[in-house]
Motif scaffolding. Structure first.
Motif, mmCIF file in Angstrom:
data_model
loop_
_atom_site.group_PDB
_atom_site.id
_atom_site.type_symbol
_atom_site.label_atom_id
_atom_site.label_comp_id
_atom_site.label_asym_id
_atom_site.label_seq_id
_atom_site.Cartn_x
_atom_site.Cartn_y
_atom_site.Cartn_z
ATOM 1 N N ILE A 227 0.852 -1.183 0.000
ATOM 2 C CA ILE A 227 0.000 0.000 0.000
ATOM 3 C C ILE A 227 0.891 1.238 0.000
ATOM 4 O O ILE A 227 1.794 1.366 0.831
ATOM 5 N N VAL A 228 0.639 2.155 -0.932
ATOM 6 C CA VAL A 228 1.394 3.404 -1.004
ATOM 7 C C VAL A 228 0.442 4.561 -0.688
ATOM 8 O O VAL A 228 -0.540 4.769 -1.400
ATOM 9 N N PRO A 229 0.697 5.323 0.373
ATOM 10 C CA PRO A 229 -0.165 6.469 0.686
ATOM 11 C C PRO A 229 0.245 7.692 -0.126
ATOM 12 O O PRO A 229 1.426 7.991 -0.271
ATOM 13 N N ILE A 230 -0.733 8.395 -0.652
ATOM 14 C CA ILE A 230 -0.484 9.623 -1.402
ATOM 15 C C ILE A 230 -1.326 10.729 -0.789
ATOM 16 O O ILE A 230 -2.555 10.653 -0.789
ATOM 17 N N GLN A 231 -0.672 11.745 -0.252
ATOM 18 C CA GLN A 231 -1.380 12.857 0.366
ATOM 19 C C GLN A 231 -1.675 13.911 -0.697
ATOM 20 O O GLN A 231 -0.773 14.587 -1.194
ATOM 21 N N LEU A 232 -2.945 14.033 -1.087
ATOM 22 C CA LEU A 232 -3.344 15.037 -2.066
ATOM 23 C C LEU A 232 -3.409 16.399 -1.402
ATOM 24 O O LEU A 232 -4.010 16.551 -0.341
ATOM 25 N N LYS A 233 -2.801 17.383 -2.022
ATOM 26 C CA LYS A 233 -2.848 18.745 -1.520
ATOM 27 C C LYS A 233 -4.016 19.490 -2.152
ATOM 28 O O LYS A 233 -4.290 19.324 -3.354
ATOM 29 N N PRO A 234 -4.747 20.325 -1.399
ATOM 30 C CA PRO A 234 -5.839 21.095 -1.990
ATOM 31 C C PRO A 234 -5.350 21.915 -3.182
ATOM 32 O O PRO A 234 -4.345 22.629 -3.082
ATOM 33 N N GLY A 235 -6.051 21.779 -4.298
ATOM 34 C CA GLY A 235 -5.709 22.566 -5.471
ATOM 35 C C GLY A 235 -4.838 21.853 -6.481
ATOM 36 O O GLY A 235 -4.594 22.387 -7.569
ATOM 37 N N TRP A 236 -4.351 20.649 -6.151
ATOM 38 C CA TRP A 236 -3.556 19.920 -7.145
ATOM 39 C C TRP A 236 -4.368 19.722 -8.417
ATOM 40 O O TRP A 236 -5.579 19.526 -8.379
ATOM 41 N N LYS A 237 -3.671 19.752 -9.555
ATOM 42 C CA LYS A 237 -4.331 19.639 -10.848
ATOM 43 C C LYS A 237 -4.040 18.288 -11.487
ATOM 44 O O LYS A 237 -3.073 17.613 -11.126
ATOM 45 N N ALA A 238 -4.856 17.926 -12.454
ATOM 46 C CA ALA A 238 -4.575 16.740 -13.253
ATOM 47 C C ALA A 238 -3.208 16.907 -13.906
ATOM 48 O O ALA A 238 -2.876 17.977 -14.413
ATOM 49 N N GLY A 239 -2.407 15.852 -13.864
ATOM 50 C CA GLY A 239 -1.059 15.916 -14.411
ATOM 51 C C GLY A 239 0.014 16.089 -13.362
ATOM 52 O O GLY A 239 1.200 15.925 -13.656
ATOM 53 N N THR A 240 -0.378 16.417 -12.121
ATOM 54 C CA THR A 240 0.605 16.511 -11.039
ATOM 55 C C THR A 240 1.265 15.152 -10.833
ATOM 56 O O THR A 240 0.593 14.125 -10.822
ATOM 57 N N LYS A 241 2.590 15.147 -10.664
ATOM 58 C CA LYS A 241 3.345 13.888 -10.547
ATOM 59 C C LYS A 241 3.946 13.764 -9.151
ATOM 60 O O LYS A 241 4.461 14.734 -8.594
ATOM 61 N N ILE A 242 3.876 12.554 -8.590
ATOM 62 C CA ILE A 242 4.487 12.235 -7.300
ATOM 63 C C ILE A 242 5.387 11.031 -7.516
ATOM 64 O O ILE A 242 4.921 9.981 -7.955
ATOM 65 N N THR A 243 6.670 11.176 -7.221
ATOM 66 C CA THR A 243 7.653 10.142 -7.534
ATOM 67 C C THR A 243 8.041 9.354 -6.293
ATOM 68 O O THR A 243 8.326 9.938 -5.249
ATOM 69 N N TYR A 244 8.049 8.034 -6.418
ATOM 70 C CA TYR A 244 8.492 7.128 -5.366
ATOM 71 C C TYR A 244 9.643 6.286 -5.913
ATOM 72 O O TYR A 244 9.441 5.471 -6.812
ATOM 73 N N LYS A 245 10.822 6.490 -5.379
ATOM 74 C CA LYS A 245 11.967 5.690 -5.804
ATOM 75 C C LYS A 245 11.933 4.323 -5.126
ATOM 76 O O LYS A 245 11.551 4.204 -3.965
ATOM 77 N N GLY A 246 12.339 3.299 -5.875
ATOM 78 C CA GLY A 246 12.485 1.963 -5.300
ATOM 79 C C GLY A 246 11.192 1.311 -4.879
ATOM 80 O O GLY A 246 11.160 0.549 -3.919
ATOM 81 N N MET A 247 10.092 1.565 -5.594
ATOM 82 C CA MET A 247 8.805 0.998 -5.205
ATOM 83 C C MET A 247 8.227 0.036 -6.222
ATOM 84 O O MET A 247 7.228 -0.613 -5.960
ATOM 85 N N GLY A 248 8.848 -0.078 -7.401
ATOM 86 C CA GLY A 248 8.283 -0.905 -8.448
ATOM 87 C C GLY A 248 8.863 -2.312 -8.472
ATOM 88 O O GLY A 248 9.363 -2.830 -7.455
ATOM 89 N N ASP A 249 8.801 -2.953 -9.636
ATOM 90 C CA ASP A 249 9.340 -4.303 -9.800
ATOM 91 C C ASP A 249 10.842 -4.323 -9.549
ATOM 92 O O ASP A 249 11.556 -3.365 -9.864
ATOM 93 N N TYR A 250 11.312 -5.439 -8.997
ATOM 94 C CA TYR A 250 12.747 -5.638 -8.818
ATOM 95 C C TYR A 250 13.330 -6.027 -10.176
ATOM 96 O O TYR A 250 12.906 -6.992 -10.803
#
Length: 361
Positions: A227-250
């Protein structure tokens, strides 16, 4: 008198700043330039991080004050009293002119080039993720944490007194000086995988914590869920990117980077136009001529009265300032709420209605 003030200027502090002022300056500037912020600048972020890494270490700060940045990096110019001293930081204090200075870059001689990886590691150890994304309810963890090194604070309960490395306040070792950082620089950059995060307009208005369940392959090819938590900030727009290093496939000895991209679900009552919100209010033909009293309920539940005693033209607009979407780059400010009137204009009039119009007009 210090030789140069470049690093102090990067943190927005004076050369006489205390350790607390240096930490405060770093936190402010690192949050400003973090690549995941709207004001982000990765090169500036790296420079600010290196400035803190040097100025928060008393020995390196003294070298910097006396001899400048290259000396503090371990690139000693000819004639400096610590030239060639590559081992044993703290083995002797800095001496005056003609003395000796034992300085170490921590990599067995030769200067370490401060990298973006070092900057992110330092930011994470400083607790920067929670500042950046508004906190995750204290979620953090060691090797068993589902967050890996995804720009998230990692606890180190097995290291009393903070991380090794000698930085004040337990932030040492985060700069990546040593073999680990050298190994990271030799690896290719991990593959970046984009995943969409569908959000309602209400969630983007008020802010919300989204919990994304992802499946990924482990080192042995097994499928894992996390489970990855993503805190949305008020006013964020479509297209906003949040990057998580080291979370995908090995993959190839390292995990992929996951980049979440905000998408916006259609809303039944409102559409978004930049920072403005638009809604349509339906009126009968009678209401358009004689006036009306109606209510528009906003995304956060407020009831806004919309009244008119004069005629309303089909397709006309009324604007309500500061009732639109929050502006993420300007906390406390909002766009406009725009109400468009849709008049149920009659397509046909019977004889009686035609006669009434003739009498009135």
């Amino acid at each position: 008198m210090v030789k140069e003030t470049q690093l102090y200027d990067l943190l927005g502090v004076s050369p006489s700043a205390s350790d607390a002022e240096i930490k405060k300056g770093y936190r402010k500037m690192a949050l400003k330039y973090h690549p995941d912020k709207p004001t982000g600048n990765e090169e500036k972020f790296k420079q600010v991080s290196e400035a803190f890494q040097i100025l928060s270490d008393p020995d390196k700060r003294e070298v910097y004050d006396q001899y400048g940045l290259e000396a503090a990096r371990g690139n000693a110019p000819a004639g400096n009293p610590f030239a060639g001293a590559g081992a044993g930081a703290g083995a002797g204090g800095p001496g005056g002119p003609g003395g000796t200075f034992h300085f170490s870059t921590g990599n067995g001689g030769g200067a370490h080039q401060f990298s973006s990886t070092d900057a992110f590691n330092l930011f994470n150890q400083f607790g920067g993720f929670e500042d950046l994304f508004g906190g995750m309810g204290g979620a953090g963890g060691g090797s068993g944490s589902p967050f890996g090194n995804a720009h998230f604070t990692s606890s180190s309960s097995s290291m009393p007194g903070g991380m090794p490395g000698g930085m004040p306040g337990g932030f040492g070792g985060a700069s990546g000086y040593g073999g680990g950082s050298q190994y990271a620089r030799q690896q290719r950059e991990p593959e970046v995988i984009d995943l969409n995060v569908p959000c309602t307009l209400e969630q983007l208005y008020t802010g919300a914590l989204k919990k994304m369940k992802i499946k990924r392959r482990g080192p042995g090819g097994q499928i894992e869920s996390t489970i990855v938590p993503i805190q949305l900030k008020p006013g964020w727009k479509a297209g906003t990117k949040i990057t998580y290093k080291g979370m995908g496939d090995y993959q190839d000895g390292q995990r992929q980077t996951i980049r979440f991209i905000i998408t916006e679900k259609p809303d039944p009552n409102f559409t978004r136009d930049g920072n403005n919100l638009k809604t349509t209010l339906k009126l009968t033909f009678k209401e358009s001529l004689l006036g009306f009293q109606k209510v528009v309920t906003t995304l956060d539940g407020r009831r806004i009265p919309v009244n008119k005693t004069t005629t309303t033209q089909p397709g006309s607009l009324t604007k309500y300032p500061d009732l639109g979407m929050p502006i993420s780059k300007q906390p406390g400010h909002h766009g406009d709420l725009i109400v468009e009137f849709d008049v149920d204009y009659p397509a046909y009039l019977n004889d009686r209605q035609k006669e009434a119009v003739r009498e009135v007009f």
